[in-house]
Design an enzyme around this catalytic site. Structure first.
Site, PDB file in Angstrom:
ATOM      1  N   GLU A  33      42.724  55.172  33.430  1.00  0.00           N
ATOM      2  CA  GLU A  33      43.887  55.699  34.156  1.00  0.00           C
ATOM      3  C   GLU A  33      43.850  57.223  34.231  1.00  0.00           C
ATOM      4  O   GLU A  33      44.233  57.813  35.235  1.00  0.00           O
ATOM      5  CB  GLU A  33      45.199  55.233  33.507  1.00  0.00           C
ATOM      6  N   TYR A 116      53.783  57.181  34.343  1.00  0.00           N
ATOM      7  CA  TYR A 116      52.941  56.195  35.036  1.00  0.00           C
ATOM      8  C   TYR A 116      51.868  55.627  34.097  1.00  0.00           C
ATOM      9  O   TYR A 116      51.723  54.414  33.964  1.00  0.00           O
ATOM     10  CB  TYR A 116      52.266  56.840  36.270  1.00  0.00           C
ATOM     11  N   ASP A 134      53.209  55.241  40.740  1.00  0.00           N
ATOM     12  CA  ASP A 134      52.435  56.390  41.219  1.00  0.00           C
ATOM     13  C   ASP A 134      52.632  56.502  42.733  1.00  0.00           C
ATOM     14  O   ASP A 134      53.497  55.831  43.305  1.00  0.00           O
ATOM     15  CB  ASP A 134      50.958  56.225  40.846  1.00  0.00           C
TER      16      ASP A 134
END
Ligand code: SF4
Length: 348
Positions: A33, A116, A134
């Site tokens: 991520e 997020y 996001d």
């Protein structure tokens, strides 16, 4: 059928085969991520594989030096991400005995982890029913519900958060979040969304009103600031002068050839000569321009020219400045376009 059922049915048929989806290891999801922020999936895949081979667990990463970590990140840009990741795994080792916390609030307190990323890790690794919102999710929900609020504003984000929570299933929230990521990446893409093949087309207000192309609403983007730079390829006995950038700011701690900012581009040679004297205590003749690059960051754009320079005198080097020869292998993490030049000179 509900929105989540339609979306999940589609996801189970069409999920992208991504290396970080092989298991539900929170550390690996974290790495992926962070790498995926501002970077395309295709570009991340190789970096991710190399990273996991070298740092397979957060304990291994926590033991690594910052310079090595930056080296493995080199080329991905936005290096603060790598530094924060390193600080984060060190904190997990020091504070939580090497066990990743499993709730989004605690995860979000780790360095560099925003709402997020915390939501993605907690939902995918630990089945926590928490959104991961996001740009993709803001875009999809703006279109699905015809939201006309600016998606950079908190009020619109809160509205989307509320809608995502309403539609998120209780049994597989991680799959739901990943399904949204895939939908945003392959179907509800920023330009020309592929509504004909969208599993949510029958529920989409934007599509029904034919306004999907005008959504989401966002402010007009500012042009990045253009900065003219001259860099010296200062050669002395087969070695080049290089310096480590300051610990704070853009490309902090990365290496570069001595560089000066130009107030006037036409005086590049004189400014570089002066800069080498005043900032580095080195005297050199400045010769011809060898390389030229335009490199765009999020808020600024470098127009940088590299000049061949022949060293002839100088005082002792300041801290963070050194001579580097091609026989040393590839020891340094390089800053932006300096990496291309270092490669061309056999220094990287
Ligand atoms: S129908 Fe079109 S605009 Fe609506 S969610 Fe699907 S791809 Fe996006």
């Amino acid at each position: 059928m509900t929105l989540s059922t339609q979306l999940l049915n589609w996801y189970y048929e069409n999920a992208r085969d991504l290396p970080w989806r092989k298991d539900k290891d929170a550390y690996k999801i974290w790495v992926s991520e962070i790498m995926l922020q501002q970077t395309r999936v295709e570009a991340v895949k190789d970096y991710y594989q190399r990273w996991i081979e070298r740092f397979p667990t957060l304990e291994v990463l926590a033991e690594a030096s910052e310079q090595e970590v930056l080296k493995y990140w080199q080329g991905l840009g936005y290096y603060t991400r790598a530094r924060n990741l390193l600080a984060g795994v060190r904190e997990v080792c020091a504070t939580y005995g090497g066990e990743m916390p499993n709730d989004e609030r605690t995860i979000q307190r780790l360095p560099g982890v925003g709402e997020y990323t915390a939501g993605a890790i907690a939902s995918i690794a630990y089945d926590r029913r928490t959104p991961a919102i996001d740009g993709n999710v803001l875009r999809i929900f703006s279109r699905l519900f015809c939201l006309d609020g600016d998606i950079t504003k908190q009020a619109t984000k809160r509205e989307v958060d509320h809608l995502v929570r309403q539609h998120m299933p209780y049994n597989c929230p991680g799959d739901f979040n990943q399904a949204l990521m895939d939908l945003g990446a392959t179907v509800c893409i920023p330009r020309n969304p592929r509504c004909q093949m969208c599993p949510l087309a029958n529920l989409c207000e934007g599509y029904a009103r034919e306004v999907q192309d005008t959504l989401p609403v966002r402010p007009v983007k500012k042009e990045p600031l253009l900065i003219h730079l001259a860099a010296g390829l200062v050669l002395r006995d087969g070695q080049y002068l290089v310096r480590r950038r300051p610990e704070r700011g853009l490309l902090a701690g990365m290496w570069e050839f001595p560089t000066v900012e130009l107030t006037e581009k036409r005086f590049a040679v004189e400014s570089l000569k002066e800069g080498l004297q005043n900032e580095f205590g080195q005297e050199a003749t400045v010769g011809k321009r060898e390389f030229h690059y335009i490199h765009t960051f999020s808020h600024r754009k470098w127009d940088i020219s590299f000049y061949h320079c022949q060293w002839f005198a100088g005082s002792e080097l300041l801290e963070g400045v050194r001579w580097l020869s091609s026989t040393e292998g590839n020891p340094l993490p390089w800053a932006g376009p300096h990496h291309k030049v270092a490669l061309a000179l056999g220094l990287a």
